[in-house]
Design an enzyme around this catalytic site. Structure first.
Site, mmCIF file in Angstrom:
data_model
loop_
_atom_site.group_PDB
_atom_site.id
_atom_site.type_symbol
_atom_site.label_atom_id
_atom_site.label_comp_id
_atom_site.label_asym_id
_atom_site.label_seq_id
_atom_site.Cartn_x
_atom_site.Cartn_y
_atom_site.Cartn_z
ATOM 1 N N ARG A 170 21.332 54.889 35.782
ATOM 2 C CA ARG A 170 20.472 53.991 36.560
ATOM 3 C C ARG A 170 19.415 54.748 37.351
ATOM 4 O O ARG A 170 18.273 54.278 37.489
ATOM 5 C CB ARG A 170 21.332 53.149 37.507
ATOM 6 C CG ARG A 170 20.619 51.948 38.116
ATOM 7 C CD ARG A 170 21.505 51.201 39.089
ATOM 8 N NE ARG A 170 21.024 49.825 39.315
ATOM 9 C CZ ARG A 170 21.514 48.997 40.219
ATOM 10 N NH1 ARG A 170 22.520 49.392 40.992
ATOM 11 N NH2 ARG A 170 21.034 47.785 40.364
ATOM 12 N N SER B 209 16.164 45.641 40.297
ATOM 13 C CA SER B 209 17.131 45.986 39.264
ATOM 14 C C SER B 209 18.378 45.155 39.550
ATOM 15 O O SER B 209 18.970 45.258 40.621
ATOM 16 C CB SER B 209 17.459 47.486 39.320
ATOM 17 O OG SER B 209 18.534 47.810 38.463
ATOM 18 N N SER B 210 18.759 44.304 38.601
ATOM 19 C CA SER B 210 19.846 43.350 38.825
ATOM 20 C C SER B 210 21.177 44.055 39.062
ATOM 21 O O SER B 210 21.366 45.224 38.697
ATOM 22 C CB SER B 210 19.980 42.409 37.626
ATOM 23 O OG SER B 210 18.795 41.688 37.406
ATOM 24 N N ALA B 211 22.108 43.326 39.667
ATOM 25 C CA ALA B 211 23.454 43.849 39.878
ATOM 26 C C ALA B 211 24.083 44.203 38.524
ATOM 27 O O ALA B 211 24.028 43.402 37.588
ATOM 28 C CB ALA B 211 24.312 42.820 40.596
ATOM 29 N N PRO B 212 24.662 45.396 38.382
ATOM 30 C CA PRO B 212 25.169 45.839 37.080
ATOM 31 C C PRO B 212 26.180 44.891 36.434
ATOM 32 O O PRO B 212 26.104 44.637 35.230
ATOM 33 C CB PRO B 212 25.800 47.198 37.394
ATOM 34 C CG PRO B 212 25.031 47.690 38.577
ATOM 35 C CD PRO B 212 24.735 46.470 39.398
#
Length: 366
Positions: free
Chosen positions: A30, A85-88
């Site tokens: 990431r 960046s979205s939550a994984p």
């Protein structure tokens, strides 16, 4: 292996998903996609990697979304998120719902940092393909540099390339109206996974996994709770809170509180059952502390506030407190069915989106 690499390996390890999706995450650390300047707080200055590397690393390797742009790249009194960046875990859930695997042709709407596109590319493999759309030119350029060693096709714009066709589409921005191009470019039986909220300003935008049925229809079940930024082509100006500056015309007490509704995402299910009602959540000083409130508004300017102890103040012709209690009681009578028991049906030309579950159906005009 650097500390950041170890943090990424741990992030991938703790994902609750398939081995294939976990491996695709592991392929793309990431920290290689997140910009050096991020916005962890709603007010104040951004966090700069070189100034606070440990805090930066801790922020990007948490389990939540990382805000990578505020106010469309401009200043403002608050840092309103405009790209992230979205939550994984949410990313993994959406990828699983889209059924992305070897050979899948994927359309991504909202490239952002490029991290999700890179993961999709690993899953699709050499026999598949990923096309990603990004409306913001600066964000698109950042993602292009991060994706240069992948086969992802990045398009600056909002419309898929002419003549393209896909097996799956994943939107990383919320929509009320599903654009015609998304539906028409997905093959019959293909999947469209997107955050959907019936009205701008809705308190949540739950993820729904739709399958294309025939030439123009999509239908499918909700997957999970979420809150995404809205598709920039569907933004509307923010209005004032319903009932702002107005005296209550009536008050009453209901046998539940805002905290009860927020628990287990109950308010999202209530929202799906109240067509035409805009529902939001806020916090206000109450009894010497801060407490949750639920605010509601209707097109005829009716309004209601549910206060922390269960009292409702309201005004206007629509009895919003009664509608809220009716939806709550109906859900309670059926044992609070999970969000996955709710489905959505829509079509290319539809202005009406139909939400249904085992004990009822509700039509939302979008």
């Amino acid at each position: 292996m650097t500390d950041l690499d170890r943090m990424h390996a741990e992030l991938a390890r703790r994902l609750d998903t398939t081995d294939a999706i976990r491996a695709a995450f592991a392929d793309h650390p990431r920290h290689r996609f997140i910009p050096d300047l991020v916005w962890p707080d709603i007010q104040g200055l951004p966090l700069i990697r070189s100034a606070a590397p440990a805090r930066w690393a801790s922020y990007i390797y948490g389990d939540d979304a990382v805000v990578t742009q505020a106010n469309d790249g401009r200043g403002g009194p608050v840092n309103e998120p405009s790209s992230s960046s979205s939550a994984p875990q949410l990313m993994a859930d959406m990828i699983a719902a889209a059924r992305v695997g070897p050979g899948t042709r994927v359309l991504e709407i909202g490239t952002g940092t490029g991290w999700n596109a890179a993961i999709l590319s690993s899953l699709a493999g050499p026999t598949g393909a990923v096309t990603s759309l990004e409306i913001d030119p600066g964000i698109a350029e950042h993602a292009r540099t991060r994706l240069k060693d992948t086969p992802v096709e990045l398009v600056h714009g909002t419309v898929p390339p002419e003549g393209s066709a896909f097996d799956a589409a994943i939107a990383t921005c919320a929509a009320s109206r599903i654009p015609r191009e998304w539906i028409e470019r997905v093959e019959p039986e293909g999947r469209i996974v997107l955050p959907w909220g019936p009205y701008p300003g809705s308190h949540s935008t739950p993820v729904v996994a739709l399958s294309r049925v025939g030439a123009e229809k999509v239908t499918g079940r909700f997957v999970c709770e979420a809150y995404f930024m809205r598709d920039r082509t569907q933004r509307v100006p923010k209005g004032e809170f319903p009932g702002m500056g107005r005296d209550a015309e009536s008050t009453r007490v209901v046998p539940f509180t805002p905290a009860d509704l927020i628990e287990d995402d109950r308010l999202t299910r209530v929202m799906l059952m109240l067509p035409g009602v805009r529902i939001g959540v806020g916090m206000r000083p109450f009894s010497g502390d801060l407490g949750f409130i639920v605010h509601m508004g209707a097109p005829d300017a009716s309004w209601a506030y549910l206060w922390p102890e269960g009292s409702v103040h309201q005004g206007g012709a629509t009895p919003l407190a009664d509608l809220l209690r009716r939806a709550h009681d109906l859900l309670a009578d059926h044992g609070w069915p999970p969000l996955r028991d709710f489905s959505l049906q829509a079509g290319v030309a539809d202005a009406t989106y139909r939400v249904s579950t085992g004990f009822g159906a509700w039509e939302h005009r979008v």
